[in-house]
Design a protein around this motif. Structure first.
Motif, PDB file in Angstrom:
ATOM      1  N   TYR A  90     -19.131  61.173 -51.878  1.00  0.00           N
ATOM      2  CA  TYR A  90     -20.583  61.307 -51.695  1.00  0.00           C
ATOM      3  C   TYR A  90     -21.131  60.198 -50.818  1.00  0.00           C
ATOM      4  CZ  TYR A  90     -25.547  61.241 -53.017  1.00  0.00           C
ATOM      5  OH  TYR A  90     -26.924  61.232 -52.990  1.00  0.00           O
ATOM      6  N   TYR A 335     -23.192  69.877 -52.749  1.00  0.00           N
ATOM      7  CA  TYR A 335     -22.438  68.702 -53.183  1.00  0.00           C
ATOM      8  C   TYR A 335     -23.376  67.502 -53.357  1.00  0.00           C
ATOM      9  CZ  TYR A 335     -18.704  65.262 -53.535  1.00  0.00           C
ATOM     10  OH  TYR A 335     -17.868  64.270 -53.989  1.00  0.00           O
ATOM     11  N   PHE A 336     -24.280  67.314 -52.401  1.00  0.00           N
ATOM     12  CA  PHE A 336     -25.251  66.228 -52.516  1.00  0.00           C
ATOM     13  C   PHE A 336     -26.142  66.411 -53.743  1.00  0.00           C
ATOM     14  CE2 PHE A 336     -24.547  65.903 -47.816  1.00  0.00           C
ATOM     15  CZ  PHE A 336     -23.993  64.645 -47.842  1.00  0.00           C
TER      16      PHE A 336
END
Length: 362
Positions: A90, A335-336
């Motif tokens: 990330y 995903y974020f």
């Protein structure tokens, strides 16, 4: 017990560093997607961060150890490694966009005659130095740099607001719900800052009213960002999406500049000074994760790895970096969202070690 940070420093950290990466390219990206509703996209993303931060602060209240210790106590060594790898990925991808923006800004705005990557590379020396230091350095930097951020933003606002036509953002919601959701989704890379605060758990003494103090600091950060995008669109309206670097464009047409030159560069330089720390944050916490995973004996090994990855991406993808960032925005949003917002929310469910051991004893 000696804590690396104080509550005051956590509050100033939020004010000094979290708004800055959102003041360069983000407004033009949102303007292209949602036009006058770009500020609603911003508010939605900030609301997600507010919820995430509230959960993290609840975890701070309960914790009797740091974030690493909570992961180990609740999930074991394997579970801790999996979660930390998720955050490492990330932070690695979160760093690419703001670093690229800053590189382009320095080359194309401050050095227009001979733009070259060499002008930006010295930043990585500063970043490497910061990454070798303990968490205490972020608190000390926040104690100083919050003033530079506030003064810089105040100068830009003061020199820009007279050119703004605030009726340009009306009617509210004109572009529809889908445009607002799409704009918020594609801007998730700029938000999700609660992930940083996870690594503050157990590193400052949580007191009774700290919850209110820290959330108020976040609201100040939210007001800065939201006000900036509103003023930006109110100045440029339908051509706002063409103004790539909002930080420079927002104040350059003021009457004051015609009389005394680009005084707005005083504010811009103050913001750029603080932004050196803001840009370093994803890399800094990546180093902390690597040190936890591999227990490096030398403090410079993790910074070399992390900084080198970003330098390699910037040098070898220089011609194709725009396409790479577009892929991240189009396909990396979920995903974020998961790592930057949902996982911090679940941190509120992590149990302190003492409670886990007590349950096992029973």
């Amino acid at each position: 017990m000696n804590y690396a940070l104080k509550t005051r420093q956590v509050c100033l950290f939020i004010i000094a560093f979290l708004p800055l990466s959102k003041l360069f390219v983000l407004p033009s990206v949102l303007a292209k997607i949602a036009n006058e509703d770009l500020w609603l996209c911003t508010v939605l993303s900030l609301l997600l961060d507010f919820i995430s931060l509230s959960a993290v602060l609840y975890a701070c209240k309960k914790a009797d150890t740091d974030f690493f210790g909570l992961l180990r106590a609740n999930f074991g060594k394997v579970g801790e490694v999996i979660v930390l790898v998720l955050f490492l990925i990330y932070f690695t991808f979160k760093a690419i966009n703001p670093l690229t923006e800053q590189n382009e800004y320095v080359k194309l705005t401050l050095y227009t005659l001979m733009p070259t990557l060499l002008y930006f590379l010295p930043f990585f020396i500063v970043c490497f130095y910061l990454c070798t230091k303990k968490l205490r350095i972020l608190g000390r930097a926040a104690d100083i740099m919050w003033l530079a951020t506030i003064i810089g933003v105040t100068i830009l606002f003061a020199m820009s607001i007279s050119n703004a036509d605030f009726s340009a953002i009306l009617p509210i919601g004109a572009r529809g719900f889908n445009a607002i959701i799409k704009g918020s989704y594609k801007s998730l890379n700029w938000f999700g800052d609660s992930a940083y605060l996870l690594f503050f758990i157990g590193n400052f003494k949580y007191k009774k009213r700290d919850y209110i103090k820290i959330l108020c600091s976040f609201l100040i950060h939210a007001v800065i960002v939201t006000s900036f995008v509103i003023i930006f669109y109110s100045i440029f309206t339908s051509i706002a999406y063409r103004q790539r670097f909002a930080l420079t464009e927002i104040s350059k047409y003021t009457v004051v500049i015609n009389n005394m030159g680009r005084f707005d560069y005083v504010g811009i330089m103050l913001i750029l000074l603080s932004n050196m720390f803001s840009l370093s944050l994803p890399l800094y916490f990546s180093c902390k994760i690597l040190n936890r995973l591999f227990n490096f004996k030398r403090v410079f090994i993790a910074p070399i790895i992390v900084v080198s990855i970003q330098v390699i991406i910037m040098v070898f993808l220089n011609e194709n970096i725009a396409g790479f960032i577009s892929i991240i925005q189009d396909y990396g949003g979920f995903y974020f969202l998961i790592v930057g917002n949902i996982l911090p929310v679940f941190s509120a469910l992590l149990k302190p070690k003492e409670k886990i051991y007590a349950n096992q004893a029973n």
